[in-house]
Design a protein around this motif. Structure first.
Motif, PDB file in Angstrom:
ATOM      1  N   SER A 549      43.406  47.984  30.365  1.00  0.00           N
ATOM      2  CA  SER A 549      44.066  47.143  31.168  1.00  0.00           C
ATOM      3  C   SER A 549      44.389  47.835  32.619  1.00  0.00           C
ATOM      4  O   SER A 549      43.908  47.019  33.665  1.00  0.00           O
ATOM      5  CB  SER A 549      45.273  46.895  30.714  1.00  0.00           C
ATOM      6  N   LEU A 550      44.688  48.715  32.725  1.00  0.00           N
ATOM      7  CA  LEU A 550      44.824  49.374  34.195  1.00  0.00           C
ATOM      8  C   LEU A 550      43.311  49.386  34.971  1.00  0.00           C
ATOM      9  O   LEU A 550      43.062  49.127  36.167  1.00  0.00           O
ATOM     10  CB  LEU A 550      45.408  50.572  34.141  1.00  0.00           C
ATOM     11  N   ALA A 551      42.459  50.273  34.261  1.00  0.00           N
ATOM     12  CA  ALA A 551      41.263  50.708  34.765  1.00  0.00           C
ATOM     13  C   ALA A 551      40.336  49.393  35.140  1.00  0.00           C
ATOM     14  O   ALA A 551      39.684  49.379  36.202  1.00  0.00           O
ATOM     15  CB  ALA A 551      40.354  51.512  33.886  1.00  0.00           C
ATOM     16  N   VAL A 552      40.487  48.406  34.368  1.00  0.00           N
ATOM     17  CA  VAL A 552      39.364  47.254  34.488  1.00  0.00           C
ATOM     18  C   VAL A 552      40.413  46.049  35.159  1.00  0.00           C
ATOM     19  O   VAL A 552      40.133  45.513  36.418  1.00  0.00           O
ATOM     20  CB  VAL A 552      38.891  46.770  33.283  1.00  0.00           C
ATOM     21  N   GLY A 553      41.554  45.616  34.323  1.00  0.00           N
ATOM     22  CA  GLY A 553      42.469  44.512  35.039  1.00  0.00           C
ATOM     23  C   GLY A 553      43.180  44.968  36.016  1.00  0.00           C
ATOM     24  O   GLY A 553      43.253  44.128  37.060  1.00  0.00           O
ATOM     25  N   GLY A 554      43.539  46.157  36.319  1.00  0.00           N
ATOM     26  CA  GLY A 554      44.132  46.579  37.396  1.00  0.00           C
ATOM     27  C   GLY A 554      43.267  46.706  38.691  1.00  0.00           C
ATOM     28  O   GLY A 554      43.754  46.328  39.971  1.00  0.00           O
ATOM     29  N   THR A 555      42.116  46.984  38.516  1.00  0.00           N
ATOM     30  CA  THR A 555      41.161  47.108  39.513  1.00  0.00           C
ATOM     31  C   THR A 555      40.808  45.593  39.877  1.00  0.00           C
ATOM     32  O   THR A 555      40.543  45.459  41.232  1.00  0.00           O
ATOM     33  CB  THR A 555      39.984  47.935  39.156  1.00  0.00           C
ATOM     34  N   ALA A 556      40.540  44.976  38.951  1.00  0.00           N
ATOM     35  CA  ALA A 556      40.457  43.415  39.540  1.00  0.00           C
ATOM     36  C   ALA A 556      41.562  42.644  40.266  1.00  0.00           C
ATOM     37  O   ALA A 556      41.438  42.102  41.450  1.00  0.00           O
ATOM     38  CB  ALA A 556      40.398  42.245  38.194  1.00  0.00           C
ATOM     39  N   ILE A 557      42.772  43.368  40.015  1.00  0.00           N
ATOM     40  CA  ILE A 557      43.819  42.794  41.061  1.00  0.00           C
ATOM     41  C   ILE A 557      43.534  43.558  42.097  1.00  0.00           C
ATOM     42  O   ILE A 557      44.088  42.901  43.355  1.00  0.00           O
ATOM     43  CB  ILE A 557      45.167  43.329  40.268  1.00  0.00           C
ATOM     44  N   LEU A 558      43.421  44.614  42.079  1.00  0.00           N
ATOM     45  CA  LEU A 558      43.341  45.416  43.467  1.00  0.00           C
ATOM     46  C   LEU A 558      42.178  44.769  44.488  1.00  0.00           C
ATOM     47  O   LEU A 558      42.329  44.792  45.498  1.00  0.00           O
ATOM     48  CB  LEU A 558      42.959  46.829  43.164  1.00  0.00           C
ATOM     49  N   LYS A 559      41.178  44.306  43.810  1.00  0.00           N
ATOM     50  CA  LYS A 559      40.047  43.908  44.554  1.00  0.00           C
ATOM     51  C   LYS A 559      40.466  42.224  45.109  1.00  0.00           C
ATOM     52  O   LYS A 559      40.054  42.178  46.385  1.00  0.00           O
ATOM     53  CB  LYS A 559      39.091  43.438  43.436  1.00  0.00           C
ATOM     54  N   ALA A 560      41.500  41.505  44.601  1.00  0.00           N
ATOM     55  CA  ALA A 560      42.121  40.301  44.876  1.00  0.00           C
ATOM     56  C   ALA A 560      42.893  40.750  46.161  1.00  0.00           C
ATOM     57  O   ALA A 560      42.979  40.131  47.002  1.00  0.00           O
ATOM     58  CB  ALA A 560      42.575  39.712  43.740  1.00  0.00           C
ATOM     59  N   VAL A 561      43.771  41.558  46.157  1.00  0.00           N
ATOM     60  CA  VAL A 561      44.440  42.182  47.065  1.00  0.00           C
ATOM     61  C   VAL A 561      43.658  42.597  48.278  1.00  0.00           C
ATOM     62  O   VAL A 561      43.938  42.301  49.481  1.00  0.00           O
ATOM     63  CB  VAL A 561      45.488  43.459  46.577  1.00  0.00           C
ATOM     64  N   ASP A 562      42.762  43.289  48.128  1.00  0.00           N
ATOM     65  CA  ASP A 562      41.596  43.587  49.227  1.00  0.00           C
ATOM     66  C   ASP A 562      41.049  42.217  50.045  1.00  0.00           C
ATOM     67  O   ASP A 562      41.142  42.379  51.164  1.00  0.00           O
ATOM     68  CB  ASP A 562      40.445  44.257  48.941  1.00  0.00           C
ATOM     69  N   LYS A 563      40.913  41.385  49.153  1.00  0.00           N
ATOM     70  CA  LYS A 563      40.521  39.927  49.797  1.00  0.00           C
ATOM     71  C   LYS A 563      41.599  39.362  50.771  1.00  0.00           C
ATOM     72  O   LYS A 563      41.307  38.831  51.749  1.00  0.00           O
ATOM     73  CB  LYS A 563      39.839  39.147  48.613  1.00  0.00           C
ATOM     74  N   ILE A 564      42.717  39.453  49.910  1.00  0.00           N
ATOM     75  CA  ILE A 564      44.155  38.802  50.586  1.00  0.00           C
ATOM     76  C   ILE A 564      43.974  39.805  52.063  1.00  0.00           C
ATOM     77  O   ILE A 564      44.210  39.056  53.063  1.00  0.00           O
ATOM     78  CB  ILE A 564      45.317  39.212  49.932  1.00  0.00           C
ATOM     79  N   VAL A 565      43.903  40.646  52.090  1.00  0.00           N
ATOM     80  CA  VAL A 565      44.232  41.789  53.294  1.00  0.00           C
ATOM     81  C   VAL A 565      43.041  41.334  54.383  1.00  0.00           C
ATOM     82  O   VAL A 565      43.271  41.067  55.489  1.00  0.00           O
ATOM     83  CB  VAL A 565      44.169  43.251  53.158  1.00  0.00           C
TER      84      VAL A 565
END
Lengths: 787, 158
Positions: A549-565
């Motif tokens: 969850s964190l390694a894959v799901g958490g990273t997906a969220i982080l990638k979306a945050v990067d796009k937001i930024v």
């Protein structure tokens, strides 16, 4: 103010989900009652293997409150439950894939298999009516025992007359043979990995509701992966349009693997709700959980380790028979192969490894992933074998391990994995301190004065987590992708709802994921809400299992945050009349580098939704981003465990006195949650080692079918744990540097416990003991040496 | 089955109902009163997820018939929760010590733990472990539950 704000990453933030759980406000599947609710009950076979001659449902149909009774004859045209992983035998032939029916068709193949569904106004009426169904069975001989199932004479399925689903292999057998021929010492071991019954405290449940108004279905279900459940059910079994079925996994009371799979029960309810025209709810009784939740483990194995004169490992040869149960469960085929044999290098630079796995059908419940899933089986045999080698050679078990550790990374193992990073000596050295190994002799002497035998046991585990790179999994037979999806929806006020395809059923995602988002965006954690478990709201998801969850799901969220930024920078640049390249983002502010000209995150969000002063010719309004993340490799959490037991030689009773763990999970977001995950894993691993063992008799009757017959660890069975998460080696291929922690305890602990028991009993001449090491087992082992 | 009139108190509120003689307290709480914080995890009174208080003592509600409770005071996890959004000291300790994960066993565990601390405020770790052996948790390994009970015992003693 923002500049002084502490990072959320690495903090033991209290869990946000706890208030509702502590106050009884959680919403689990059985808590949900829909308007015009009806109740389902499944009639199950009392026989492990029988032909169904006839089923008479007429009396049941006429019983009070009964709305409908369905058998497989009613389900004509419905597909079988699919298996998500194709394994090929050594000869290239595909595994045998017998049909896995939603309701038994013509034959029953394990005690508890569902034969009919009764729908009634109340659960009690449905259950009473089920007793009126007359099934005429022609009982057949049952195949039960793992080791002797192949070629047993009685076939579980016609398409596998010898009961073999596949015979699979990995590694270079010729190189292994050559290494054995040149070995100075060979250590041999035969062992069983005991069959386990998962026993999440919340039983499985489902509530299916068809709406004629828009020809759609809603299914509430105890699932770890609602999107996968929906995809498999619609595309492969019921032929329903995927977009007309909404699957909601609300609060789920533990899974441990058992709630990954698509089961017949919820599938039958979805099929039946349209026929009945009302919602149908079913909640398993604990007896049904024992009989029908997918079980775990159940291997019979021989292992041989070749060593040179200096105690260096030259080669490992493993032969395993794995019990798949009566049908291929959703991931049943990949657990004793891909998730097992690829881990046989462990933490050691063994140059040659070969493993052969014969997987057999039996008249027992389907076997699939249970916490650790294949990796505990690999770790158990390897760490038992290594400890035995140390004893045979008179070597210090920690020292023998250290001598063989992999020390340079990346490391390509002979069984197909490439470890990106690790520091095995660090966790071993640390656990030796935590466990106060230096004080063991004194403690042993003190135990002896009390008539008790004290032993110490080690285990150094590795696991492949962050499941999984889709292309690698696909090449190995996976029929699904194993990425994860996330969505970050910024509202006009700058508040955020995150939608994740991961599913939390105890793991604390609502807290951990919020920590990541708040940290990266520099906003208060209260401004971030995490949503999961609903195909109607979350874009997609592969769900939670395999410490992903964190390694894959958490990273997906982080990638979306990067796009937001990235988008926020463009909006801010417009507002600040600067170029986007000059705008930097930190601590919740977009700022022109080197100046005090800035826009707060919430101001940028508002501009995106009220785009009056906005580059509409270049940018869409709104601030909402999706990301899918497919990991380039597995992650490789690893650690070292030390267990100390006291054995009473008169009664055989084993008490775990001390248990110490040093784990390397890479970076840690919430240490409190991580430690809690290790505690839970340790409890299940110690449970496997000492208490838990699923037993069928030779007729296929489940002897351990209740909590009074199957011993789950209780508070007074377990010690206080000494758990420390090492500073660790961050994962090199995900931006969070995280590896996953959910299964480590269950993977690493069983061999530590058994090695400790064997150390305690060594002076009596006991060399071997199988799990669970109950007082009876231990006492028998002691008695056997006295004969 | 004939219906029996029953009058009892649930979470300090009077409740009157007509129930069949075989209605379990757990069923009554969940299905009649819709108090779904009381969970059902087994069918052999082994798991303790359904633990509530009857007359101030912890009881497995799957093991009691409502018809036995004429005039009794029943308290569920909803009943110990303050209305102002705060938590009972035991609930607060479970949160601060991470004594829960999936939350399913938690209400029963909290109700057992309160009983334990009320009647043995100075229990040792060993006594706490023995005292909680009627409640199964599959997530936490009990380590943090024991810690939470120790914390709560201090808070409740003040």
């Amino acid at each position: 103010m923002n500049a002084a704000r502490a990072s959320f990453i690495g903090q033991s933030v209290e869990r946000r989900e706890d208030y509702r759980f502590l106050t009884g406000a959680g919403q689990y599947t059985d808590d949900i009652v829909l308007p015009r609710q009806t109740y389902g009950y499944f009639l199950r076979t009392p026989h492990a293997h029988a032909a169904i001659r006839s089923v008479d449902v007429s009396a049941a149909r006429a019983a009070p409150g009964v709305l409908a009774v369905f058998t497989s004859r009613d389900l004509a045209g419905v597909g079988g439950l699919p298996c998500g992983w194709l394994i090929k035998s050594i000869d290239g032939s595909p595994m045998k894939e017998p049909r896995h029916p939603v309701l038994a068709e013509g034959k029953v193949r394990y005690v508890g298999e569902q034969v009919a569904l009764v729908v009634a106004e109340s659960a009690a009426q449905a259950k009473s009516a089920a007793a009126l169904i007359g099934v005429d069975y022609d009982v057949l001989p049952a195949v039960v025992d793992t080791a002797t199932a192949a070629g047993n004479g009685s076939a579980v399925h016609e398409i596998a007359p010898d009961n073999v689903c596949y015979t699979w292999g990995i590694g270079d057998a010729a190189a292994v043979d050559a290494a054995f021929a040149a070995a100075a010492h060979i250590t041999r071991l035969s062992l069983k990995n005991n069959r386990l019954i998962p026993n999440a405290i919340e039983p499985r449940a489902a509530n299916a509701d068809y709406s004629r108004a828009d020809d759609s279905y809603t299914l509430y279900v105890t699932s770890q992966n609602p999107h996968v459940e929906r995809l498999l059910m619609t595309a492969f079994v019921l032929g329903l349009p995927e977009h007309k079925v909404r699957v909601i996994a609300p609060d789920v009371g533990g899974g441990f693997g058992s709630k990954i799979y698509l089961y017949g029960e919820e599938t039958a309810l979805v099929w039946a709700t349209r026929r009945v025209g009302r919602p149908i709810k079913w909640t398993a009784e604990r007896s049904e959980s024992f009989l029908t939740d997918a079980h775990g483990r159940d291997h019979v194995t021989t292992a041989e380790l070749a060593l040179d004169k200096d105690g260096r490992f030259l080669a490992l040869r493993v032969n395993t028979t794995a019990n798949l149960g009566a049908y291929l469960s959703t991931f049943g085929s990949c657990i004793p192969t891909i998730l097992y044999a690829t881990l046989l290098a462990g933490q050691y630079a063994t140059p040659h490894i070969h493993c052969r796995v014969q997987a057999v059908f039996t008249n027992t419940a389907p076997v699939d992933a249970y916490r650790g899933a294949g990796r505990p089986e690999a770790t158990y045999l390897l760490e038992r074998t290594v400890e035995r080698a140390a004893r045979e050679l008179g070597a210090d078990p920690a020292e023998l391990r250290r001598r063989n550790f992999i020390r340079s990374f990346p490391y390509a193992s002979p069984v197909g994995l490439t470890y990106d990073t690790g520091d095995y000596a660090a966790t071993l050295n640390r656990v030796l301190e935590l466990a106060d190994v230096g004080g063991f002799k004194a403690r042993k002497a003190a135990s002896e004065k009390r008539g008790l035998l004290r032993g110490i046991g080690y285990s150094c585990y590795i696991e492949a987590c962050g499941i999984a790179p889709s292309n690698i999994a696909g090449a190995l037979g996976a029929r699904a992708g194993l990425f994860e999806a996330g969505e970050v929806r910024v509202h006009p006020t700058g508040k955020i709802t995150v939608f994740t395809g991961s599913h939390s059923h105890g793991q604390g995602h609502e807290t951990t994921f919020a920590q990541i988002v708040a940290d990266k965006l520099g906003i208060p954690i209260e401004d971030v809400e995490i949503q999961h478990g609903d195909t109607g709201r979350v874009l997609f998801g592969m769900g939670t299992y395999g410490s992903r969850s964190l390694a894959v799901g958490g990273t997906a969220i982080l990638k979306a945050v990067d796009k937001i930024v990235a988008k926020g920078r463009k909006i801010a640049a417009h507002l600040l009349e600067a170029s986007a390249e000059d705008v930097e983002f930190s601590q919740g502010e977009f700022r022109i580098a080197g100046t005090d000209r800035k826009k707060a995150f919430a101001e940028v969000a508002l501009a995106a939704y009220v785009p009056h002063n906005y580059p509409l010719d270049q940018l869409e309004p709104g601030l909402n981003e999706n990301a899918f993340y497919d990991p380039p490799n597995f992650t490789f959490p690893a650690g070292s465990y030390v267990c100390e037991v006291e054995v009473d030689p008169e009664t055989g009773r084993v008490q775990v006195d001390r248990f110490s763990a040093s784990d390397d999970f890479g970076n840690v977001i919430n240490p409190m949650i991580v430690e809690g995950q290790v505690h839970g894993g340790l409890a299940q691993g110690i449970g496997q080692a000492l208490l838990e063992g699923c037993r069928y008799d030779s007729d296929g009757q489940l002897l351990t079918g209740s909590l009074t017959d199957y011993a789950l660890p209780r508070a007074d069975d377990l010690p206080r744990f000494t758990v420390e998460t090492a500073k660790g080696t961050p994962c090199t291929h995900n931006p969070l540097g995280v590896k996953g922690c959910g299964e480590a305890g269950a993977i690493g602990s069983p061999p530590a416990v058994i090695n400790a028991i064997l150390d305690a009993l060594a002076p009596l001449g006991v060399r071997d003991i199988d799990m669970p090491a109950t007082p009876y087992q231990v006492w028998q082992a002691i008695q056997a040496t006295r004969r | 089955m004939p219906l029996l009139p029953i009058r009892l108190s649930v979470n300090s509120e009077p409740v009157t109902a007509e129930v069949s003689a075989d209605t379990l307290l757990s069923t009554f709480l969940r299905e009649h009163l819709r108090l779904t914080g009381t969970h059902i995890g087994c069918d052999t009174a082994s798991c303790g997820a359904c633990t509530v208080h009857v007359g101030g003592r912890a009881v497995k509600s799957c093991n009691v018939l409502v018809a036995q409770l004429q005039g009794e005071e029943v308290t569920t996890v909803e009943g110990i929760t303050p209305a102002d959004g705060s938590l009972h000291p035991m609930q607060a300790a479970f949160r601060s010590c991470h004594g829960l994960q999936c939350g399913f066993c938690t209400p029963g565990m909290v109700m057992s733990a309160i009983d334990l601390v009320m009647h043995r405020p100075h229990a040792t770790e060993e006594q706490i472990r023995k005292g909680l052996e009627g409640n199964l948790c599959r997530c936490t390994g009990y380590h943090n539950i024991v810690k939470a009970v120790q914390h709560a015992a201090r808070a409740m003693g003040r």
